[in-house]
Design an enzyme around this catalytic site. Sequence first.
Site, PDB file in Angstrom:
ATOM      1  N   LYS A 264       0.818  -1.216   0.000  1.00 30.63           N
ATOM      2  CA  LYS A 264       0.000   0.000   0.000  1.00 30.63           C
ATOM      3  C   LYS A 264       0.853   1.268   0.000  1.00 30.63           C
ATOM      4  O   LYS A 264       2.062   1.247   0.215  1.00 30.63           O
ATOM      5  CB  LYS A 264      -0.982  -0.031   1.173  1.00 30.63           C
ATOM      6  CG  LYS A 264      -2.079  -1.065   0.942  1.00 30.63           C
ATOM      7  CD  LYS A 264      -3.214  -0.961   1.920  1.00 30.63           C
ATOM      8  CE  LYS A 264      -4.326  -1.943   1.532  1.00 30.63           C
ATOM      9  NZ  LYS A 264      -5.425  -1.960   2.519  1.00 30.63           N
TER      10      LYS A 264
ATOM     11  N   ARG B 268      -3.184 -10.123   5.544  1.00 28.03           N
ATOM     12  CA  ARG B 268      -3.660 -10.283   4.159  1.00 28.03           C
ATOM     13  C   ARG B 268      -2.559  -9.787   3.233  1.00 28.03           C
ATOM     14  O   ARG B 268      -2.182  -8.609   3.297  1.00 28.03           O
ATOM     15  CB  ARG B 268      -4.950  -9.494   3.960  1.00 28.03           C
ATOM     16  CG  ARG B 268      -5.582  -9.622   2.577  1.00 28.03           C
ATOM     17  CD  ARG B 268      -6.888  -8.829   2.517  1.00 28.03           C
ATOM     18  NE  ARG B 268      -7.548  -8.959   1.229  1.00 28.03           N
ATOM     19  CZ  ARG B 268      -7.320  -8.160   0.182  1.00 28.03           C
ATOM     20  NH1 ARG B 268      -6.448  -7.173   0.297  1.00 28.03           N
ATOM     21  NH2 ARG B 268      -7.968  -8.351  -0.956  1.00 28.03           N
TER      22      ARG B 268
END
Length: 277
Positions: A219, A253
């Site tokens: 991210k 995740r």
Amino acid sequence: MPTRIPYELPRFDGKSERPHVMGILNVTPDSFSDGGRNAVAGTALAHARQMIADGADIIDVGGESTRPGSEPVSLDLEWSRLVPVLDEVIAMGTPVSIDTYKAEIARRACAAGALIVNDVWGLQKDPAMADTVAEAGVHVVMMHNRTEADPEIDILADIDRFFEASMELAERAGIAKDKQILDPGFGFGKTIDQNFRILNRFETLAKHGLPLLAGASRKRMIGTVLNAEMEDRLYGSMAVHMTAMLKGAAIVRAHDVRPHADCARMLEATRLERNPT
């Protein structure tokens, strides 16, 4: 109804339980990290098999990009992307999560054998979602989200309020407490500074009494610090996720399963002070 593959959340009591690794399988053309790479069924299935071989405890399948700023897609289009792969991934024998905020998609996926609904709006987007999860008897990941970032708010207080609302919806619908999971939603409606505030205080989220999921793989918070493009964010992703695991994350995740699975096993060995196998 297909035979369900049993799935139990790790107790993660800080002594004996290994965090679980949720491998990401996006069958979309526009996901922020791997858009289009697994849009072809054969490629997606091969990737799922590889993630399982690499140690994935869960395969998280998504037919709509939920990255901030992405265009929503219709229910029919989302389902058409999932149909070519969902049954076959479920048949591989590793628990499958369906990444959707639409109750009808969740219902169909759970009927096919999915064991977890991963809702990026924490049961608060589709009014039918909580009842759908309850009726299916599956686990649910309730993620914190905002329509836009606000640097002026106390992000941890905002997360607490959101989680309480999601947990109330779950309780009202009859979703068992031991099937609820919370996710603070790194990168969703948050500034970079807020993301790091959440990570630095991740352990405080345990006050809600539910297992925690951390999902920061590749991210922007990582790219900003390291000045790294998407394909060069593996080590940063591992650093964030290892920090979260040390602070109580029961699930991480990730796009890159093997290194995360290795980290989880080493953490387990350290806590046990022996080889867990």
